[in-house]
Enzyme design. Structure first.
Site, PDB file in Angstrom:
ATOM      1  N   HIS A 119       0.631  -1.279   0.137  1.00 31.67           N
ATOM      2  CA  HIS A 119      -0.091  -0.128  -0.088  1.00 31.67           C
ATOM      3  C   HIS A 119       0.977   1.129   0.079  1.00 31.67           C
ATOM      4  O   HIS A 119       0.557   2.234   0.500  1.00 31.67           O
ATOM      5  CB  HIS A 119      -1.079   0.024   1.126  1.00 31.67           C
ATOM      6  CG  HIS A 119      -1.965  -1.146   1.132  1.00 31.67           C
ATOM      7  ND1 HIS A 119      -2.525  -1.551  -0.003  1.00 31.67           N
ATOM      8  CD2 HIS A 119      -2.616  -1.706   2.105  1.00 31.67           C
ATOM      9  CE1 HIS A 119      -3.579  -2.531   0.318  1.00 31.67           C
ATOM     10  NE2 HIS A 119      -3.497  -2.642   1.658  1.00 31.67           N
ATOM     11  N   HIS A 136      -9.739   1.036   0.697  1.00 30.62           N
ATOM     12  CA  HIS A 136      -9.597  -0.056   1.777  1.00 30.62           C
ATOM     13  C   HIS A 136     -10.770   0.001   3.017  1.00 30.62           C
ATOM     14  O   HIS A 136     -10.351  -0.534   4.345  1.00 30.62           O
ATOM     15  CB  HIS A 136      -8.211  -0.009   2.545  1.00 30.62           C
ATOM     16  CG  HIS A 136      -7.718  -1.218   2.755  1.00 30.62           C
ATOM     17  ND1 HIS A 136      -8.232  -1.846   4.062  1.00 30.62           N
ATOM     18  CD2 HIS A 136      -6.755  -2.063   2.493  1.00 30.62           C
ATOM     19  CE1 HIS A 136      -7.391  -3.001   4.136  1.00 30.62           C
ATOM     20  NE2 HIS A 136      -6.528  -3.201   3.152  1.00 30.62           N
ATOM     21  N   GLU A 138     -11.147  -4.672  -2.481  1.00 30.09           N
ATOM     22  CA  GLU A 138     -10.666  -3.588  -3.266  1.00 30.09           C
ATOM     23  C   GLU A 138     -10.503  -3.709  -4.476  1.00 30.09           C
ATOM     24  O   GLU A 138      -9.731  -4.594  -5.250  1.00 30.09           O
ATOM     25  CB  GLU A 138      -9.041  -3.535  -2.529  1.00 30.09           C
ATOM     26  CG  GLU A 138      -8.906  -3.211  -1.094  1.00 30.09           C
ATOM     27  CD  GLU A 138      -7.792  -3.561  -0.714  1.00 30.09           C
ATOM     28  OE1 GLU A 138      -6.807  -2.666  -0.516  1.00 30.09           O
ATOM     29  OE2 GLU A 138      -7.566  -4.732  -0.136  1.00 30.09           O
TER      30      GLU A 138
END
Length: 368
Positions: A116, A191, A330
């Protein structure tokens, strides 16, 4: 149809201050109301969805997104709750990739890999609220962040916008866009942790999920895809027909579930992005009647079953979050795409615009 406890009213978008960062900067919150019983609160810190309140089949409202009630929680226990993740959502093997003949190293923060965007991804920065609007049909907020050249090791100055829009058809849309001044890689997603029974209500293992994918991406022991496109048929990863999330999650014969401590994998919706959003997943809660339908243009969908929620986080309800108390969906490019040519390309060049258009549609259905 979605039950509403009162007559429809006009949409609204209200700005407020949620809290402050350690350096004193204020963190804005914008609450969107569609006038039909649904409200969404968006924070400038991490361009995140902090709350989504919607009624059940009897008109009783609940917040169905996990979050922290105060700014301190997001700073002290960063868990990506509701956050925009990037520059590269998901994992990059060993935090390394090559672009146009140059090898880049980005921070490793998930075992041997980068996750991420690294140690300070887009979830941990303060975005700027550049626009708040509402009319008869929708309420929206536009957030902007400029990531400088070299930020977390990524090349190029990346200018990103995130537009959250809540409309009178009970849809929350997140439109991510990005441009760059030199070639780079981009993969943005949201998220949010969802529990259709309400945050703090307990497990989501009985909630029924459909994922519109015939194949998924198996991973190695460090959660990096092996490069194989594996059929879901005959495996715990087959969600082509709706089934309870927890039905097969304890299948000890599945090495993939052992690697992920549950589900933490990417489903292959298609090999390429689509021109328009398409239905990629649907989740329903038999108890509350709430239904979440997810649409996106992206080729991949990462489904995570809340495997590392460990009971140390207390939500706005005052109840703790434990393993399996939420699910994450996601829409995105495939993990580690920059290192796996068969997965396509994550490259963004000057003059191009990256886009990830995500639509969450809320409804209700009858009893058992």
């Amino acid at each position: 149809m979605l039950s509403a406890p009162f007559a429809a009213q006009a949409t609204s978008a209200v700005r407020s201050t949620f809290g402050h960062l350690p350096d004193g900067r204020a963190v804005e919150a914008v609450t969107l109301d569609n006038g039909h019983g649904i409200t969404a609160r968006v924070l400038a810190y991490g361009a995140r969805l902090q709350s989504l309140r919607t009624p059940d089949r009897h008109g009783h409202e609940a917040d169905i997104v996990l979050g922290h009630p105060h700014m301190k929680g997001y700073l002290d226990t960063p868990q990506y709750f509701g956050a925009t993740v990037g520059r590269y959502a998901n994992r990059i093997a060993k935090g390394r990739f090559t672009l146009d003949g140059h090898t880049y190293q980005v921070p490793v923060n998930d075992g041997p890999n980068s996750l991420h965007g690294g140690t300070k991804g887009f979830d941990k920065v303060l975005w700027t609220v550049v626009g708040v609007e509402h009319d008869a049909d929708h309420a929206s907020v536009t957030l902007r962040y400029v990531s400088p050249d070299g930020d977390m090791g990524y090349p190029g100055t990346l200018t990103v916008t995130a537009i959250y829009s809540l409309d009178t058809k009970n849809r929350l849309t997140i439109d991510y866009r990005a441009t760059t001044d030199k070639p780079t890689i981009v993969n943005l997603s949201n998220h949010a942790y969802w529990n259709l029974g309400g945050e703090g209500s307990g497990t989501v293992m009985n909630q029924r999920m459909m994922i519109a994918a015939d194949t998924y991406l198996p991973v190695d022991a460090t959660a990096i895809p092996t490069g194989q496109f594996a059929p879901v048929a005959g495996t715990p990863f087959d969600f082509r027909s709706a089934k309870p999330i927890g039905r097969d999650i304890r299948d000890g014969a599945s090495q993939q579930l052992l690697y992920g401590h549950g589900y933490d994998h990417n489903w292959v919706i298609s090999r390429h992005a689509s021109a328009k959003p398409r239905l990629i997943a649907r989740v329903s809660d038999p108890d509350s009647g709430r239904v979440l339908s997810l649409y996106s243009c992206q080729p991949g969908l990462q489904f995570y079953s809340g495997n590392f929620l460990d009971g140390t986080t207390q939500g706005p309800s005052g109840r703790t979050y434990r393993q399996g108390d939420a699910f994450v969906l996601e829409p995105q490019l495939f993990p580690d795409t920059p290192n796996q040519p068969a997965f396509g390309s994550a490259r963004l060049a000057p003059g191009q615009t990256y886009r990830n258009h995500i639509v969450y549609r809320f409804s209700t259905q009858g009893g058992h």
